[in-house]
Design an enzyme around this catalytic site. Structure first.
Site, PDB file in Angstrom:
ATOM      1  N   HIS A   1      -9.220   4.652  -2.536  1.00  0.00           N
ATOM      2  CA  HIS A   1      -8.252   3.886  -2.711  1.00  0.00           C
ATOM      3  C   HIS A   1      -6.559   4.138  -3.015  1.00  0.00           C
ATOM      4  O   HIS A   1      -6.029   3.392  -2.970  1.00  0.00           O
ATOM      5  CB  HIS A   1      -8.487   2.396  -3.861  1.00  0.00           C
ATOM      6  CG  HIS A   1      -9.993   2.099  -3.451  1.00  0.00           C
ATOM      7  ND1 HIS A   1      -9.316   0.785  -2.312  1.00  0.00           N
ATOM      8  CD2 HIS A   1     -11.170   2.026  -2.613  1.00  0.00           C
ATOM      9  CE1 HIS A   1     -10.678   0.302  -2.408  1.00  0.00           C
ATOM     10  NE2 HIS A   1     -11.587   1.297  -3.040  1.00  0.00           N
TER      11      HIS A   1
ATOM     12  N   ASP B   1       2.309   4.417  -3.814  1.00  0.00           N
ATOM     13  CA  ASP B   1       0.860   3.878  -3.903  1.00  0.00           C
ATOM     14  C   ASP B   1       0.284   3.962  -2.667  1.00  0.00           C
ATOM     15  O   ASP B   1       0.270   4.699  -1.891  1.00  0.00           O
ATOM     16  CB  ASP B   1       1.673   2.103  -3.987  1.00  0.00           C
ATOM     17  CG  ASP B   1       0.910   1.181  -4.781  1.00  0.00           C
ATOM     18  OD1 ASP B   1      -0.366   1.614  -5.559  1.00  0.00           O
ATOM     19  OD2 ASP B   1       1.428   0.863  -4.991  1.00  0.00           O
TER      20      ASP B   1
HETATM   21  P1  ADQ Z   1      -3.595  -1.206  -7.350  1.00  0.00           P
HETATM   22  O1  ADQ Z   1      -3.009  -0.110  -7.841  1.00  0.00           O
HETATM   23  O2  ADQ Z   1      -4.272  -2.127  -8.722  1.00  0.00           O
HETATM   24  O3  ADQ Z   1      -4.698  -1.109  -6.800  1.00  0.00           O
HETATM   25  P2  ADQ Z   1      -2.338  -3.568  -5.433  1.00  0.00           P
HETATM   26  O4  ADQ Z   1      -3.486  -3.158  -4.204  1.00  0.00           O
HETATM   27  O5  ADQ Z   1      -0.646  -3.751  -5.776  1.00  0.00           O
HETATM   28  O6  ADQ Z   1      -2.992  -2.146  -6.761  1.00  0.00           O
HETATM   29  O7  ADQ Z   1      -2.257  -4.746  -6.338  1.00  0.00           O
HETATM   30  C1  ADQ Z   1      -3.542  -5.003  -6.906  1.00  0.00           C
HETATM   31  C2  ADQ Z   1      -4.156  -6.713  -6.761  1.00  0.00           C
HETATM   32  O8  ADQ Z   1      -3.496  -6.910  -7.888  1.00  0.00           O
HETATM   33  C3  ADQ Z   1      -3.745  -7.982  -6.457  1.00  0.00           C
HETATM   34  O9  ADQ Z   1      -4.238  -8.397  -5.406  1.00  0.00           O
HETATM   35  C4  ADQ Z   1      -2.458  -8.038  -7.129  1.00  0.00           C
HETATM   36  O10 ADQ Z   1      -2.524  -9.445  -6.413  1.00  0.00           O
HETATM   37  C5  ADQ Z   1      -3.117  -8.378  -8.304  1.00  0.00           C
HETATM   38  N1  ADQ Z   1      -2.291  -8.056  -9.781  1.00  0.00           N
HETATM   39  C6  ADQ Z   1      -1.285  -7.761  -9.117  1.00  0.00           C
HETATM   40  N2  ADQ Z   1      -0.847  -7.796 -10.270  1.00  0.00           N
HETATM   41  C7  ADQ Z   1      -1.405  -8.595 -11.105  1.00  0.00           C
HETATM   42  C8  ADQ Z   1      -1.070  -9.561 -12.298  1.00  0.00           C
HETATM   43  N3  ADQ Z   1       0.214  -9.255 -13.303  1.00  0.00           N
HETATM   44  N4  ADQ Z   1      -1.757 -10.788 -12.030  1.00  0.00           N
HETATM   45  C9  ADQ Z   1      -2.300 -11.157 -11.364  1.00  0.00           C
HETATM   46  N5  ADQ Z   1      -2.614 -10.464 -10.677  1.00  0.00           N
HETATM   47  C10 ADQ Z   1      -1.893  -9.129 -10.258  1.00  0.00           C
HETATM   48  C11 ADQ Z   1      -4.892   0.318  -6.013  1.00  0.00           C
HETATM   49  C12 ADQ Z   1      -4.592   0.895  -5.264  1.00  0.00           C
HETATM   50  C13 ADQ Z   1      -3.349   0.190  -4.185  1.00  0.00           C
HETATM   51  C14 ADQ Z   1      -4.642  -0.015  -3.089  1.00  0.00           C
HETATM   52  C15 ADQ Z   1      -5.477  -0.879  -4.113  1.00  0.00           C
HETATM   53  C16 ADQ Z   1      -6.482  -1.225  -3.270  1.00  0.00           C
HETATM   54  O11 ADQ Z   1      -3.076   1.913  -6.273  1.00  0.00           O
HETATM   55  O12 ADQ Z   1      -1.968   1.220  -4.060  1.00  0.00           O
HETATM   56  O13 ADQ Z   1      -3.756  -0.843  -2.298  1.00  0.00           O
HETATM   57  O14 ADQ Z   1      -6.248  -0.355  -5.194  1.00  0.00           O
HETATM   58  O15 ADQ Z   1      -7.180  -0.137  -2.456  1.00  0.00           O
END
Ligand code: ADQ
Length: 482
Positions: A156, A364
């Site tokens: 991921h 990311d």
């Molecule tokens: P993450 O680094 O967690 O995931 P991201 O894809 O931006 O990053 O977000 C994941 C989810 O978390 C989104 O659905 C978002 O809405 C939710 N989220 C973020 N902040 C939040 C908050 N404050 N309150 C509630 N919900 C929140 C990892 C990788 C990413 C990749 C994903 C999926 O780092 O690059 O896109 O996995 O593969």
């Protein structure tokens, strides 16, 4: 019928459907429909290995099997190797990596334990899908226990170029362990290219075709499977009438001000200090009496027992205080900084109410917030997505305003451009972006990966050389010793 076995560090909660992201919902639906199991850590800690026993909960045809970690595993496997070595290095932050042999040993120990617990529950026809950087050597551990099933792995987070990866002591061993999977999936073409370079330049492998490589007599497929969101559920959440009323209240409260929104886990890879600096630069560039907009930044707590995360939290608290102190007024708080998780429905509402979605990570894997922001917009009067060129999402979402997050003038300029952008241009960009996020949605991601994994059936494994898994054969002696 072939069952599906999903393995990840944490297991999704089927009871919290609304709270789960599109990926988790899709995987759970697939497990319910075809039957299968999701295996991972239950989030709990125990003092000693003797207290580790798997627990199984059935949800229709889907079984959730979880185990706790010991406190030592948590320190060495989860915080230590996964999040103080692999996470920073895969996000190009060699300066933040902190390698110890205990952490590496803990990482191998937990992967071996996952394999020990999982192996007796596997049926010969199961397709096994392992997720993310916590579990890179799990495939090799399963192979060493005689598991001959098709096993796929999806990363991921980014896969950096060999020049960065080779900084991890033991990295050759770790990447070698990927060769015991039948299929390895990446978020972007750039990650895939970096992996192919590693296999060919460092491990002496060769490309047989664009997606198949041969290394030391082993065959492996590697492909690009960009993760997406459940677009319709975000569209629906953002159009919810209760939500609409909340938007109107927000707008009234804000006196029709323009909003920009950022939603991130509080992580140094997300570029939050740089984002705040760019916002400050924007405010500086406007005359004293013209208050251009409010930035809402939601930053959910994350890994807050690691020093790098404590440091960045303090930095953001100080920065938001300074910005509000310097620019705020009796009726205006320029930066609303919210340090907690927020319900997905609430996020959808605020995405829709914001003229700008500010997604500016320094690095990311994909970034799903960018896609959620696009899905939540009103097609007749949409907002503008400002997106870092270093987010995996930028490879596809070219109609966003693509910026270099390190260049705060460029980001400030993009915000200004978004504020001033004519409605026709916003609509045109939004329509193109919607097409793209629908094409690469969560279900397509899952189905295309599973299709590719199924197509490996028999084809690659028939060519396997009999013998111990390469990764374990090459593992450093200290890591093999249990
Ligand atoms: P993450 O680094 O967690 O995931 P991201 O894809 O931006 O990053 O977000 C994941 C989810 O978390 C989104 O659905 C978002 O809405 C939710 N989220 C973020 N902040 C939040 C908050 N404050 N309150 C509630 N919900 C929140 C990892 C990788 C990413 C990749 C994903 C999926 O780092 O690059 O896109 O996995 O593969």
């Amino acid at each position: 019928m072939t069952g599906l076995v999903v393995v990840s560090n944490r297991v999704a909660d089927p009871g919290a459907r609304q709270a789960s992201g599109g990926l988790a919902v899709c995987l759970l639906d697939a497990l319910r429909n075809r039957g299968g199991m999701w295996f991972g850590w239950n989030g709990q800690l125990v003092a000693d290995e003797s207290e580790i026993a798997p627990s199984c909960v059935k949800h229709g045809r889907c079984t959730l099997m979880t185990i706790p970690l010991t406190e030592r595993d948590h320190r060495e496997f989860y915080l230590g190797f996964s999040n103080e070595v692999l996470w920073p290095i895969h996000h190009y932050r060699l300066d933040l990596a902190h390698f110890t042999l205990e952490a590496a040993e803990g990482y191998r120990r937990v992967n071996a334990r996952f394999a020990d617990v999982l192996t007796p529950h596997l049926r010969r026809t199961d397709l096994i899908w392992v997720h993310d950087y916590h579990l890179i050597p799990l495939g090799a551990e399963l192979r060493s226990r005689g598991v001959g099933n098709e096993i796929g792995f999806f990363l991921h987070i980014p896969f950096p170029p060999p020049e960065v990866l080779t900084a991890v002591p033991e990295y050759e061993w770790l990447v070698n362990s990927l060769l015991d999977y039948d299929l390895v999936g990446f978020q972007t073409a750039a990650d895939h290219a970096n992996f192919c370079r590693f296999v060919c330049e460092i491990l002496g492998g060769e490309m047989i075709s664009t997606d198949t490589m041969r290394v030391s007599g082993k065959y492996l497929k590697a492909g690009v499977f960009p993760v997406g969101i459940d677009v319709d559920s975000f569209v629906a959440m953002a159009q919810d009438p209760v939500a609409r009323r909340r938007i109107q209240r927000t707008e009234r409260h804000g006196k029709q001000r323009i909003y920009a929104i950022g939603v991130d886990r509080l992580d140094y890879s997300k570029g939050l200090p740089e984002k705040f600096r760019a916002f400050r630069r924007l405010l500086d560039s406007y005359p004293e009496d013209s208050k251009p907009m409010t930035l809402i930044q939601v930053a959910s707590p994350s890994r807050d027992d690691l020093q790098a995360y404590i440091d960045i939290r303090h930095e953001l608290e100080a920065m938001s205080g300074k910005i509000n102190g310097a620019f705020g007024d009796f009726d205006w708080t320029p930066l609303r900084y919210i340090h907690r998780s927020v319900a997905r429905e609430t996020l959808a509402v605020h995405y829709r109410a914001s003229r700008i979605g500010l997604v500016t990570p320094l690095r990311d894997g994909m970034n799903l917030v960018a896609k959620e922001y696009v899905a939540a917009q009103d097609g007749a009067d949409p907002g503008v997505l400002i997106l870092s060129r270093f987010a995996g999402a930028a490879e596809d979402l070219q109609e966003a305003l693509i910026v270099n997050p390190y260049d705060i003038d460029e980001v400030a300029h993009a915000m200004r451009r978004a504020i001033e952008m004519r409605k026709e241009e916003r609509i045109e960009r939004h329509q193109a972006l919607m097409k793209r996020i629908r094409h690469h949605d969560a279900c397509n991601w899952m189905l295309s990966f599973l299709r590719a994994l199924r197509s490996c059936r028999g084809r690659l494994r028939a060519k396997l050389v009999v013998g111990p898994p390469l990764a374990l054969a090459n593992a450093p002696a200290k890591l093999i010793a249990r």
